[in-house]
Design a protein around this motif. Sequence first.
Motif, short mmCIF file in Angstrom:
data_model
loop_
_atom_site.label_atom_id
_atom_site.label_comp_id
_atom_site.label_asym_id
_atom_site.label_seq_id
_atom_site.Cartn_x
_atom_site.Cartn_y
_atom_site.Cartn_z
N SER A 227 0.81 -1.23 0.00
CA SER A 227 0.00 0.00 0.00
C SER A 227 0.84 1.27 0.00
O SER A 227 0.33 2.34 -0.34
CB SER A 227 -0.93 0.00 1.22
N SER B 219 1.16 1.52 -6.36
CA SER B 219 -0.11 1.21 -5.72
C SER B 219 -0.92 2.49 -5.47
O SER B 219 -2.13 2.53 -5.71
CB SER B 219 0.11 0.49 -4.39
N LYS C 295 -4.54 3.22 -7.27
CA LYS C 295 -5.73 3.38 -6.44
C LYS C 295 -6.36 4.76 -6.66
O LYS C 295 -7.59 4.89 -6.74
CB LYS C 295 -5.39 3.18 -4.97
N THR C 296 -5.52 5.76 -6.75
CA THR C 296 -6.02 7.12 -6.97
C THR C 296 -6.72 7.23 -8.31
O THR C 296 -7.83 7.78 -8.41
CB THR C 296 -4.87 8.14 -6.89
N PRO D 259 -13.27 2.34 -4.88
CA PRO D 259 -11.89 1.87 -4.74
C PRO D 259 -11.69 0.51 -5.40
O PRO D 259 -12.62 -0.30 -5.44
CB PRO D 259 -11.69 1.78 -3.22
N ASP E 296 -10.48 -3.39 -5.86
CA ASP E 296 -10.53 -4.50 -4.89
C ASP E 296 -9.92 -5.73 -5.55
O ASP E 296 -10.31 -6.12 -6.65
CB ASP E 296 -11.97 -4.78 -4.49
#
Length: 373
Positions: free
Chosen positions: A286, A291, A295-296, A305, A307
């Motif tokens: 993370s 990453s 994610k952003t 988000p 998954d």
Amino acid sequence: MFKKLALICCIFISPLLIFAQRGNAKTVLFLMPFFEDDYPQYSIYSINSASDIYNQQIFSMVSFWEGAMLALDEYENKDVPVHIIVKDITNDNQKLIEIMEDEKLMSSVNLIIGPFFAQQFEMAASYAKEYKIPIVNPFTSKSDIILNNEFVYKVVPSRYAQARYISKMITPSTNVILWTDKNPDDPQILAYKSSFTNQNVDYHEIIDNGNVNVKSALSPYKNNLVIPFFNSEASVIANLRALGIAEDLPATTFVIPQEWLEINELEVDYLEKLNVHFFSNYFIDSEADESIVFKTNFLEKYSTPPDIKYFSFQGYDITKYFIELMLNDFNPLNVSFHPVALSFDFQKSDNGGYENQSIFYLQLKDYKIQKAE
């Protein structure tokens, strides 16, 4: 959620999608299970959350495709000749045959990703061999799909990957114990036995019939490595709890199946005390830059988000890696892409295609999952 619903509608309205076609393009054909035929019978008003979308079979691969599109976005504004075609393939064999027998289409295809279901993949792979087109299977663990077909790429490592990894880390000072219940013929157990035998690794097998105390088999003079397998959740809970409260346990590493971490009744304190390790096909750091960026971007584009359970990361990593591999004439040494959640090390089999050999060895430490030291 409304962004996601709009995306789903676009998928079914446009069974053929094309991106970034410039000049002498390379072409990627996605054969995705979108269940287009079932869509008219589905009520969109039954969806109240993003999880409602993913829990429906017809939307089960939407997040994979969302991740894939994020990877494709990276080629839209670059002078990279990538041409993308998407076809909905679920369980309609005739439709697949019609696509694969379209010689005009297939003559332009340089890479195929999918189909995702076993029977359709086997059919598509036979055509891919005939056309000499590399074809990627994202999810199956069955190694027989690469037999006698040098154009197949299998992303998920075989069950032997775990055993090979363990075999390499064992030393003469390691006390290796396979701890099983009344059914020791689980394929993963057999993979360990085969690998240990081939590598001349000494090990002990303990079959738990309800009266066995594995603690008595642990050595105070060696590094103990226990690989437990139990068929029932009740056995898992009972045995690990008993060890978790045991006093004076010798130095031991327990390599458990990953799915045991999902058992709610297993207290984390016990797992922490037992120095629990496990293998996984996926790991997300993370704090890593890739990453955070992924994610952003995912959250910004889809308002949800990503998954790992819904294949968001897999869609991105697989698409990005194989496009880079294709653009580098399938020479992995020239691919510099660093995946977000996967790791790739494809090795060619003697009489067939390529299987990913890379797997993550993880541990539960300080109440966090991290790469094992």
